[in-house]
Scaffold this active site. Structure first.
Site: not given
Length: 283
Positions: A82, A171, A173
Site C-alpha cells: 500500500d 482506512d 484508525e
C-alpha cells in the site's frame, strides 16, 4: 534592597551578579520557557502533522507496537503493498519482480486532500500487471461519512468490473491530528462508518473494504460486529500473525503485516492465492 514604586522598574542586586531590572529578569525567564516549549519532543501544536499527510497504518506502531515477521511457509498468501504520497513515484517494476501482485493507493483524505502521486501510483501498478485499488483515509471529525464517500468516489475511489480493480478501502484508525476516536462516541463512530459504507455502495455497487486495527476498533466502536457480514476486513498488525480480529469477522481478507518491507515499506498479504485476489476484484 530597593523598593518598587508603581510604574517604575527599580534596579536590584543579586549577590555576585550585575544589577538588573525586574523587567529584564522576567523577560529572560519568558525566553527560557519559550525555548523549552519549542524544543523537539515538547508537546504542542508542532507535533501534529499537516492535514493530508496521514497514511494506512500511521498509528499502528505507536499504539500496538511491532513484533516479528510472519513465517515464509504460511499457506497461500499473495503479496501486496500500500502506498501514499510518502512514497512518491513508485518503482512498480521492481515490486512486480519481487513478487508483489496487488496494491492499494491512497486517493483521498477527508474532503480536503487528493494524493498528488495518485495517477503515477494507481496507473503504474495497473500497467505493470497488478490488481490494484484505492483507499480513503477517514477523518470523521471533519465531514460526514456520506460526504467523504462521495469525495472518495469522485476522486479515484471508483470501481469497475475489469478484473484488475479492487473495491475501495476505508482506512479507519487512530486520528493523527487529535483525539484517537475523532471526538465521537462509539455509537457515533458506528453511524459514521455505516453512512460511509452505504454511500460508497450506492455510488459504486460494491461493498468497501474496512482497514483497521483490533485495538482501535474496540476502543472507538465498542468492538461493533455489524459490518462483518458484507464488508471484507483488512487487518493491521505488525507481527507474526494477524492476532485477534474485530468482533464478527471470522477471517481477514488482507493483512498489513509490516511498515518496513523491501522497496516500499508497507507490505501486505492477501489471505489466499492470486485467484482469490481476482475474485475480490470481480465482486
Amino acid at each position: 534592597m530597593t523598593v518598587h514604586r508603581s510604574g517604575t522598574n527599580i534596579p536590584f542586586t543579586l549577590p555576585g551578579r550585575p544589577r538588573r531590572s525586574l523587567t529584564a529578569a522576567a523577560g529572560t525567564l519568558l525566553a527560557v520557557l519559550s525555548l523549552l516549549f519549542t524544543l523537539p519532543g515538547a508537546a504542542g501544536a508542532s507535533d501534529i502533522p499537516p492535514r493530508g499527510s496521514a497514511y494506512l497504518g500511521m498509528g499502528v506502531i505507536a499504539h500496538d507496537g511491532q513484533g516479528g515477521l510472519p513465517p515464509a511457509d504460511r499457506a497461500a498468501q499473495t503479496e501486496g503493498v500500500d502506498v501514499s504520497s510518502h512514497q512518491g513515484s513508485v518503482d512498480w517494476s521492481a515490486l512486480w519482480n519481487s513478487g508483489v501482485k496487488w496494491a492499494y493507493v491512497k486517493a483521498t483524505e477527508g474532503t480536503y486532500y487528493k494524493n498528488p502521486y495518485f495517477s503515477q501510483q494507481y496507473t503504474g501498478s495497473y500497467t505493470i500487471g497488478m490488481i490494484r485499488g484505492a483507499y480513503h483515509f477517514a477523518t470523521p471529525d471533519t465531514a460526514s461519512g456520506t460526504a467523504q464517500a462521495d469525495y472518495f468516489a469522485d476522486n479515484g475511489g471508483g470501481w469497475s468490473k475489469d478484473g484488475k480493480t479492487l473495491p475501495g478501502a476505508l482506512d479507519i484508525e487512530w486520528n493523527p491530528y487529535g483525539d484517537a476516536c475523532y471526538g465521537k462516541s462509539q455509537s457515533g463512530m458506528v453511524t459514521w462508518i455505516r453512512d460511509f459504507l452505504n454511500r460508497y455502495k450506492a455510488r459504486t455497487g460494491r461493498d468497501a473494504v474496512i482497514y483497521t486495527a483490533t485495538s482501535w476498533w474496540t476502543q472507538c466502536t465498542g468492538n461493533y460486529s455489524g459490518f462483518a457480514a458484507n464488508t471484507p476486513l483488512w487487518i493491521a498488525r505488525y507481527n507474526t500473525t494477524p492476532g485477534t480480529l474485530p468482533a464478527g469477522w471470522d477471517f481477514h481478507t488482507m493483512w498489513q503485516y509490516t511498515s518496513s518491507g523491501p522497496i516500499v515499506g508497507d507490505h501486505d498479504k492477501f489471505n489466499g492465492a492470486h485467484d482469490r485476489v481476482v475474485a475480490l476484484a470481480n465482486g
